[in-house]
Design an enzyme around this catalytic site. Structure first.
Site, PDB file in Angstrom:
ATOM      1  N   PHE A  34       0.834  -1.202   0.000  1.00  0.00           N
ATOM      2  CA  PHE A  34       0.000   0.000   0.000  1.00  0.00           C
ATOM      3  C   PHE A  34       0.875   1.262   0.000  1.00  0.00           C
ATOM      4  CE2 PHE A  34      -3.204   3.014   1.014  1.00  0.00           C
ATOM      5  CZ  PHE A  34      -4.446   2.419   0.837  1.00  0.00           C
ATOM      6  N   PHE A  35       1.934   1.262   0.799  1.00  0.00           N
ATOM      7  CA  PHE A  35       2.815   2.430   0.838  1.00  0.00           C
ATOM      8  C   PHE A  35       3.533   2.623  -0.497  1.00  0.00           C
ATOM      9  CE2 PHE A  35       2.488   1.994   5.514  1.00  0.00           C
ATOM     10  CZ  PHE A  35       2.282   3.321   5.848  1.00  0.00           C
ATOM     11  N   PHE A  88      -7.342   7.045   2.974  1.00  0.00           N
ATOM     12  CA  PHE A  88      -6.654   6.360   4.065  1.00  0.00           C
ATOM     13  C   PHE A  88      -7.129   4.920   4.218  1.00  0.00           C
ATOM     14  CE2 PHE A  88      -5.281   5.365   8.390  1.00  0.00           C
ATOM     15  CZ  PHE A  88      -4.008   5.907   8.383  1.00  0.00           C
ATOM     16  N   ARG A 136       9.963   7.452   6.890  1.00  0.00           N
ATOM     17  CA  ARG A 136       9.068   8.079   5.913  1.00  0.00           C
ATOM     18  C   ARG A 136       8.767   9.535   6.251  1.00  0.00           C
ATOM     19  NH1 ARG A 136       5.801   6.008   1.901  1.00  0.00           N
ATOM     20  NH2 ARG A 136       3.901   7.140   1.421  1.00  0.00           N
TER      21      ARG A 136
END
Length: 307
Positions: A41-42, A144, A284
């Site tokens: 997902f990231f 999200f 991140r």
């Protein structure tokens, strides 16, 4: 990421650690699948960002279409030429092993909505459109993936919850607050990066543009909303646990549902501590150490996703 960037940065990003702190008690196979999906997902989020920054609408449309089809027909996409599409197909097939087909269908429906929301974000950012605060909050629940992470509580508990449980106000409010906290805390920690990158999708940016707040006032307002999520969750958690107790009606099924809801609500609480930890440990968000505050150093800025 190129291989050398993986060696240097991957562990420090802590993507799987975030999931391990949220889905406590999950069987190993479930936890591994969720951890891999989280990392995917990231990476997808970063690819989406690079397509916007480098103005590659055709590449984004190919990816978006590939993800939609992989979600519906994962078996056909395991060897797709785009590793992101193949990766989603792999995750979907692994999730399919854990719960009945009705859960699988719900997961797909929820993720189709997430892909569509990413497409709306692509258009907004490409056109420089800053959504109003309410427009942003509604879209943020999808970008999200609030209901995806909530759905994944169920394979961890080993049971698909019936709709009457999932949509009960006590359960749903606790789930929503845990996810709103995570999304808004992410916005707070991402704000320096996203301002540097001329972003339009952040609660702080919407507050500045549409509510006339200064940067400092916007930060204070985001913090206020985050703190309210915590205090409101403590109330919602008590309601959800009372709801769980009420499900134990003396039947085997009732006891099973009661225990499952309690396990899910406990992990909703874990989301708060895991998200907080992640944003302060993951590389991140350490934008002050980046050469370019708008671009993570682990991203292959030019090659990601093709021209």
């Amino acid at each position: 990421m190129p291989a050398d960037k993986i060696e240097e940065y991957a562990d420090g990003l802590c993507y799987t650690d975030l999931m391990a702190g949220y889905y406590l008690g999950a069987p190993d196979e479930v936890m591994q699948a969720i951890g891999d999906y989280s990392a995917w997902f990231f990476v997808w989020d970063d690819r989406h960002d690079r397509h916007i920054v480098h103005r590659r609408p055709l590449a984004w449309d190919r990816l978006r279409t590939g993800l939609h089809t992989a979600l519906d027909r994962p078996h056909e996409h395991l060897r797709h030429e785009d590793p992101l599409v193949a990766g989603l197909a792999d995750s979907v097939l692994r999730f399919h092993r854990f719960l009945p087909g009705t859960w699988n269908t719900r997961f797909a429906r929820h993720f189709h909505a997430v892909i569509d929301a990413y497409d709306r974000e692509f258009r907004n950012r490409s056109e420089g459109h800053v959504p109003t605060v309410q427009e942003y909050l509604d879209l943020r629940r999808l970008t999200f993936a609030h209901w995806i992470w909530t759905d994944l509580l169920e394979p961890c508990a080993g049971i698909e919850l019936p709709e009457s449980v999932r949509k009960h106000p006590a359960y749903r409010r606790a789930a929503l607050l845990s996810q709103e906290f995570a999304a808004w805390y992410n916005d707070l920690c991402s704000l320096p990066k996203e301002i540097a990158g001329d972003e339009v999708h952040n609660l702080g940016i919407s507050l500045i543009v549409h509510e006339g707040l200064t940067l400092e006032e916007a930060v204070v307002e985001i913090r206020r909303r985050i703190e309210n999520c915590v205090t409101d969750f403590l109330v919602a958690e008590r309601d959800a646990l009372r709801f769980a107790d009420g499900l134990a009606d003396g039947t085997v099924r009732g006891k099973e549902l009661s225990l499952a809801v309690r396990a899910c609500v406990a992990n909703m609480r874990n989301w708060f501590s895991s998200v907080y930890w992640f944003h302060h440990e993951s590389g991140r968000y350490r934008v002050d150490s980046w050469e370019d505050r708008s671009t993570p150093p682990y991203v292959d800025n030019e090659a990601a996703g093709g021209k």
